[in-house]
Design an enzyme around this catalytic site. Structure first.
Site, PDB file in Angstrom:
ATOM      1  N   ASP A   3      20.851  44.370  45.978  1.00  0.00           N
ATOM      2  CA  ASP A   3      21.947  45.232  45.521  1.00  0.00           C
ATOM      3  C   ASP A   3      22.402  44.681  44.182  1.00  0.00           C
ATOM      4  OD1 ASP A   3      24.475  46.880  47.422  1.00  0.00           O
ATOM      5  OD2 ASP A   3      24.492  46.631  45.248  1.00  0.00           O
ATOM      6  N   THR A   7      28.678  48.790  42.995  1.00  0.00           N
ATOM      7  CA  THR A   7      29.719  49.380  43.845  1.00  0.00           C
ATOM      8  C   THR A   7      29.772  48.705  45.223  1.00  0.00           C
ATOM      9  OG1 THR A   7      28.156  51.094  44.548  1.00  0.00           O
ATOM     10  CG2 THR A   7      29.670  51.680  42.775  1.00  0.00           C
ATOM     11  N   ALA A  43      20.122  52.650  47.693  1.00  0.00           N
ATOM     12  CA  ALA A  43      20.860  52.448  46.433  1.00  0.00           C
ATOM     13  C   ALA A  43      20.946  53.743  45.640  1.00  0.00           C
ATOM     14  CB  ALA A  43      20.153  51.387  45.602  1.00  0.00           C
ATOM     15  N   THR A  86      20.177  63.763  50.855  1.00  0.00           N
ATOM     16  CA  THR A  86      21.527  64.286  51.052  1.00  0.00           C
ATOM     17  C   THR A  86      21.557  65.787  51.331  1.00  0.00           C
ATOM     18  OG1 THR A  86      23.628  64.708  49.894  1.00  0.00           O
ATOM     19  CG2 THR A  86      21.703  64.479  48.522  1.00  0.00           C
ATOM     20  N   TYR A 110      24.316  65.374  41.306  1.00  0.00           N
ATOM     21  CA  TYR A 110      23.974  64.394  42.343  1.00  0.00           C
ATOM     22  C   TYR A 110      22.860  64.941  43.248  1.00  0.00           C
ATOM     23  CZ  TYR A 110      24.380  62.041  46.840  1.00  0.00           C
ATOM     24  OH  TYR A 110      24.100  61.407  48.018  1.00  0.00           O
ATOM     25  N   PHE A 138      24.624  64.270  55.946  1.00  0.00           N
ATOM     26  CA  PHE A 138      25.755  65.159  55.706  1.00  0.00           C
ATOM     27  C   PHE A 138      26.954  64.241  55.405  1.00  0.00           C
ATOM     28  CE2 PHE A 138      24.257  69.580  56.106  1.00  0.00           C
ATOM     29  CZ  PHE A 138      22.915  69.278  56.102  1.00  0.00           C
ATOM     30  N   ASN A 139      28.149  64.446  55.923  1.00  0.00           N
ATOM     31  CA  ASN A 139      29.276  63.618  55.442  1.00  0.00           C
ATOM     32  C   ASN A 139      29.460  62.378  56.301  1.00  0.00           C
ATOM     33  OD1 ASN A 139      29.641  66.246  54.108  1.00  0.00           O
ATOM     34  ND2 ASN A 139      31.422  65.197  53.269  1.00  0.00           N
ATOM     35  N   ALA A 249      34.607  70.740  40.853  1.00  0.00           N
ATOM     36  CA  ALA A 249      33.322  71.256  40.341  1.00  0.00           C
ATOM     37  C   ALA A 249      32.165  70.766  41.202  1.00  0.00           C
ATOM     38  CB  ALA A 249      33.117  70.803  38.900  1.00  0.00           C
ATOM     39  N   ASP A 251      31.251  71.603  44.266  1.00  0.00           N
ATOM     40  CA  ASP A 251      31.365  71.657  45.732  1.00  0.00           C
ATOM     41  C   ASP A 251      30.799  72.957  46.310  1.00  0.00           C
ATOM     42  OD1 ASP A 251      32.499  69.282  46.559  1.00  0.00           O
ATOM     43  OD2 ASP A 251      34.566  69.994  46.407  1.00  0.00           O
TER      44      ASP A 251
HETATM   45  N1  UDP Z   1      38.225  66.918  49.338  1.00  0.00           N
HETATM   46  C1  UDP Z   1      39.550  67.319  49.165  1.00  0.00           C
HETATM   47  N2  UDP Z   1      40.433  66.392  48.694  1.00  0.00           N
HETATM   48  C2  UDP Z   1      40.088  65.104  48.377  1.00  0.00           C
HETATM   49  C3  UDP Z   1      38.742  64.712  48.576  1.00  0.00           C
HETATM   50  C4  UDP Z   1      37.840  65.643  49.066  1.00  0.00           C
HETATM   51  O1  UDP Z   1      39.911  68.471  49.418  1.00  0.00           O
HETATM   52  O2  UDP Z   1      40.941  64.334  47.935  1.00  0.00           O
HETATM   53  C5  UDP Z   1      37.263  67.897  49.878  1.00  0.00           C
HETATM   54  C6  UDP Z   1      36.043  68.093  48.971  1.00  0.00           C
HETATM   55  O3  UDP Z   1      36.283  69.131  48.041  1.00  0.00           O
HETATM   56  C7  UDP Z   1      34.960  68.472  49.994  1.00  0.00           C
HETATM   57  C8  UDP Z   1      35.384  67.716  51.271  1.00  0.00           C
HETATM   58  O4  UDP Z   1      36.752  67.362  51.083  1.00  0.00           O
HETATM   59  O5  UDP Z   1      35.018  69.845  50.272  1.00  0.00           O
HETATM   60  C9  UDP Z   1      34.558  66.444  51.484  1.00  0.00           C
HETATM   61  O6  UDP Z   1      34.543  65.744  50.256  1.00  0.00           O
HETATM   62  P1  UDP Z   1      33.968  64.280  50.135  1.00  0.00           P
HETATM   63  O7  UDP Z   1      34.176  63.851  48.711  1.00  0.00           O
HETATM   64  O8  UDP Z   1      34.554  63.416  51.206  1.00  0.00           O
HETATM   65  O9  UDP Z   1      32.433  64.422  50.475  1.00  0.00           O
HETATM   66  P2  UDP Z   1      31.278  65.374  49.847  1.00  0.00           P
HETATM   67  O10 UDP Z   1      31.263  66.612  50.674  1.00  0.00           O
HETATM   68  O11 UDP Z   1      31.592  65.603  48.406  1.00  0.00           O
HETATM   69  O12 UDP Z   1      30.047  64.544  50.040  1.00  0.00           O
END
Ligand code: UDP
Length: 292
Positions: A3, A7, A43, A86, A110, A138-139, A249, A251
């Site tokens: 690493d 970050t 990474a 992703t 990304y 996913f998340n 932007a 999303d």
């Molecule tokens: N989000 C939000 N407020 C925040 C951070 C994220 O509304 O302060 C929303 C973001 O627009 C997305 C969802 O939460 O729809 C998940 O965002 P995150 O950045 O956690 O993960 P991502 O989906 O970008 O990988």
């Protein structure tokens, strides 16, 4: 483990793990000369918003670096690769839940860089006999004991909401309330980090020479930003003030996984799929770090 700690955190390296602080773009060739059974390649630069503002960081840091790693694997005959891909490779999906055969049309830089790497892996696997698996996360959320989300600048929803519950932030901003979803806020599929970890070991065991397999990893259930905030309110007992802000932007409105392929082919079975459990583990981690 390698690493550059740009970050990552040195204190998160497990005891007994051999660690090299290096950028894989310059160090992969020398490192892989030692002969490894496989590479788990995590990474990356991984922030959607940042990727739209500073694309060079993503094309250089993700794509160029991964090509160097693939070349080093080819040169040294490293047989297996598990890559962190992703959900962002799919972009705005035409149907939900997302299966691996849906078109990949990323809406942000990304996702585009991760998709480019996936394409490169397909070619290298087939031409050079590498057994490769891309896991499309996913998340990812939750925590495992002392290991959880720790970013210098936090951008992810659950840790931000928990910072409000801790009193470190006044409120959470909801990025858009006019999305084409049931309550107007973005829908995501949250997966526990330990379930994700299990999938990596299964992927490594199942990697087959010359093949590049792709698996989505999620729980198959979508939660809106508002539902996540409500769950955090229940778990923490804090009112968590929220304010609607403009869209972010890049999303997509909805990202929910079908993980049928991972379940069927890898035998993957998530153990901590419940959003309350995921948030509960993240909250325990957050409170413990705050107290120490
Ligand atoms: N989000 C939000 N407020 C925040 C951070 C994220 O509304 O302060 C929303 C973001 O627009 C997305 C969802 O939460 O729809 C998940 O965002 P995150 O950045 O956690 O993960 P991502 O989906 O970008 O990988």
């Amino acid at each position: 483990m390698v690493d550059d700690l740009s970050t990552g955190h040195a204190d998160a390296i497990p005891d007994g793990c051999k660690f090299v602080e290096a950028d894989i773009a310059s160090a992969a060739g020398e490192l892989l000369a030692e002969q490894f059974d496989g590479v788990l390649h995590f990474a990356a630069k991984s922030l959607v918003g940042e990727s739209m503002e500073q694309p060079q960081k993503y094309w250089q840091g993700n794509v160029v670096t991964s090509l160097r790693l693939l070349d080093a694997m080819r040169e040294h005959g490293t047989p297996r690769l598990v890559f962190s891909s992703t959900a962002a490779t799919y972009g705005e999906p035409e149907s939900s839940p997302i299966t691996e055969d849906l078109p990949t049309r990323p809406t942000n830089t990304y996702g585009a860089t991760k998709l480019a790497i996936d394409h490169a892996i397909t070619s290298y696997a087939s031409a050079h006999g590498i057994g490769a698996v891309s896991l499309r996360y996913f998340n990812v959320a939750g925590a495992h004991g002392a290991f959880g989300e720790r970013h210098a600048v936090e951008t992810h929803l659950i840790p931000i909401v928990l910072q409000v519950a801790l009193g470190q932030r006044e409120q959470v901003q909801i990025f858009g309330e006019d999305w084409p979803t049931a309550d107007g806020t973005c829908v995501r599929d949250y997966i526990h980090v330990t379930d994700l970890a299990d999938a990596h070991l299964l992927a490594l065991e199942n990697a087959t020479s010359g093949q590049h397999r792709i698996y989505n990893l999620g729980n198959g259930t979508g939660f809106s930003v508002k539902q996540v905030i409500d769950t955090c309110r229940e778990v923490t007992g804090h009112p968590i003030p929220a304010q609607v802000a403009p869209r972010r932007a890049g999303d997509p409105a909805t990202l929910v996984a079908s993980s049928q392929r991972a379940r069927a082919e890898l035998g993957w079975q998530p153990q901590r799929a419940d959003l309350g459990v995921i948030v509960g583990d993240a909250w325990e981690f957050t409170r413990a770090r705050h107290a120490s």
